[in-house]
Write an enzyme that holds these catalytic residues in place. Structure first.
Site, PDB file in Angstrom:
ATOM      1  N   CYS A  10      32.799   7.141 -63.040  1.00 29.67           N
ATOM      2  CA  CYS A  10      32.812   6.238 -61.767  1.00 29.67           C
ATOM      3  C   CYS A  10      31.705   5.499 -61.786  1.00 29.67           C
ATOM      4  O   CYS A  10      30.930   5.369 -62.873  1.00 29.67           O
ATOM      5  CB  CYS A  10      32.986   7.212 -60.577  1.00 29.67           C
ATOM      6  N   SER A  17      33.778  10.890 -59.991  1.00 29.10           N
ATOM      7  CA  SER A  17      33.994  11.503 -61.453  1.00 29.10           C
ATOM      8  C   SER A  17      33.498  12.995 -61.507  1.00 29.10           C
ATOM      9  O   SER A  17      34.292  13.727 -62.032  1.00 29.10           O
ATOM     10  CB  SER A  17      33.401  10.994 -62.472  1.00 29.10           C
TER      11      SER A  17
HETATM   12  P1  4NP Z   1      31.032   7.143 -57.144  1.00 30.95           P
HETATM   13  O1  4NP Z   1      30.497   6.677 -55.673  1.00 30.95           O
HETATM   14  O2  4NP Z   1      30.916   6.025 -57.988  1.00 30.95           O
HETATM   15  O3  4NP Z   1      32.478   7.686 -56.899  1.00 30.95           O
HETATM   16  O4  4NP Z   1      30.014   8.199 -57.382  1.00 30.95           O
HETATM   17  C1  4NP Z   1      29.485   5.754 -55.552  1.00 30.95           C
HETATM   18  C2  4NP Z   1      28.285   6.728 -55.273  1.00 30.95           C
HETATM   19  C3  4NP Z   1      27.181   5.858 -55.189  1.00 30.95           C
HETATM   20  C4  4NP Z   1      27.293   4.554 -54.867  1.00 30.95           C
HETATM   21  C5  4NP Z   1      28.375   4.031 -55.173  1.00 30.95           C
HETATM   22  C6  4NP Z   1      29.416   4.532 -55.443  1.00 30.95           C
HETATM   23  N1  4NP Z   1      25.962   3.782 -54.831  1.00 30.95           N
HETATM   24  O5  4NP Z   1      26.098   2.318 -54.844  1.00 30.95           O
HETATM   25  O6  4NP Z   1      24.910   4.163 -54.783  1.00 30.95           O
END
Ligand code: 4NP
Length: 166
Positions: A10, A17
């Site tokens: 992800c 993920s």
């Molecule tokens: P993930 O979710 O891709 O499902 O782990 C996110 C976690 C953090 C961020 C974006 C999506 N972020 O921008 O910090």
């Protein structure tokens, strides 16, 4: 026999993920197939390098009897050679994966969208729950649960009708 190696990917590697990783590990253990699979996760970004999964994702997982203990790390080119399957959580992640792969001639991994396996695919994407409420984490759990059931069925019997895309 060599274990089948699966990498879930992800953006941050702290919500979707690691949940997919924990779920498939849990299912494989329940099916007594642990030695036959190596399952891990990574992020296309390095935003959370070394972090545990998001507390909200860990709490949702724990409610369903799954402990998430992985540490975030960024996807690297070597992963295309180390893994048999690389599952992207959404279309934007899939594009980033293809960008990183670039012109690399022959790779081992088959790269596909996780929801290619979802029997109820109301969208091609596992929605990013990071900026939303707790219900978003539960929704991610449910999507990944049913998608992984079908994915594991494909891995262990080859009977799933949905082929992974390239
Ligand atoms: P993930 O979710 O891709 O499902 O782990 C996110 C976690 C953090 C961020 C974006 C999506 N972020 O921008 O910090």
């Amino acid at each position: 026999m060599e274990p089948v190696k699966v990498l879930f990917v992800c953006l941050g590697n702290i919500c979707r993920s690691p949940m997919a990783e924990g779920l498939l590990q849990h299912m494989v253990a329940e099916a007594r197939l642990t030695g036959q699979f190596q399952i891990a996760s990574a992020g296309t970004s390095n935003y959370h390098e070394g972090d545990l999964p998001d507390r909200r994702m860990r709490e949702t997982a724990r409610k369903h009897g799954i402990e998430l203990t992985s540490r975030a790390r960024q996807l690297r080119k070597r992963d295309f050679h180390d893994y048999d399957y690389i599952a992207a959580m959404d279309r934007s992640v899939l594009r980033s994966i293809h960008d990183l792969r670039g012109q690399e001639a022959s790779v081992r991994a088959r790269v596909f969208l996780m929801r290619d396996y979802d029997p109820q695919p109301d969208s091609p994407d596992v929605p990013d729950p990071y900026y939303g409420g707790l219900d978003g984490f539960e929704q991610v759990y449910r999507i990944l649960e049913r998608s992984n059931v079908a994915f594991l069925q494909h891995l262990s019997t080859g009977t799933n009708s949905v082929p992974p895309g390239e």
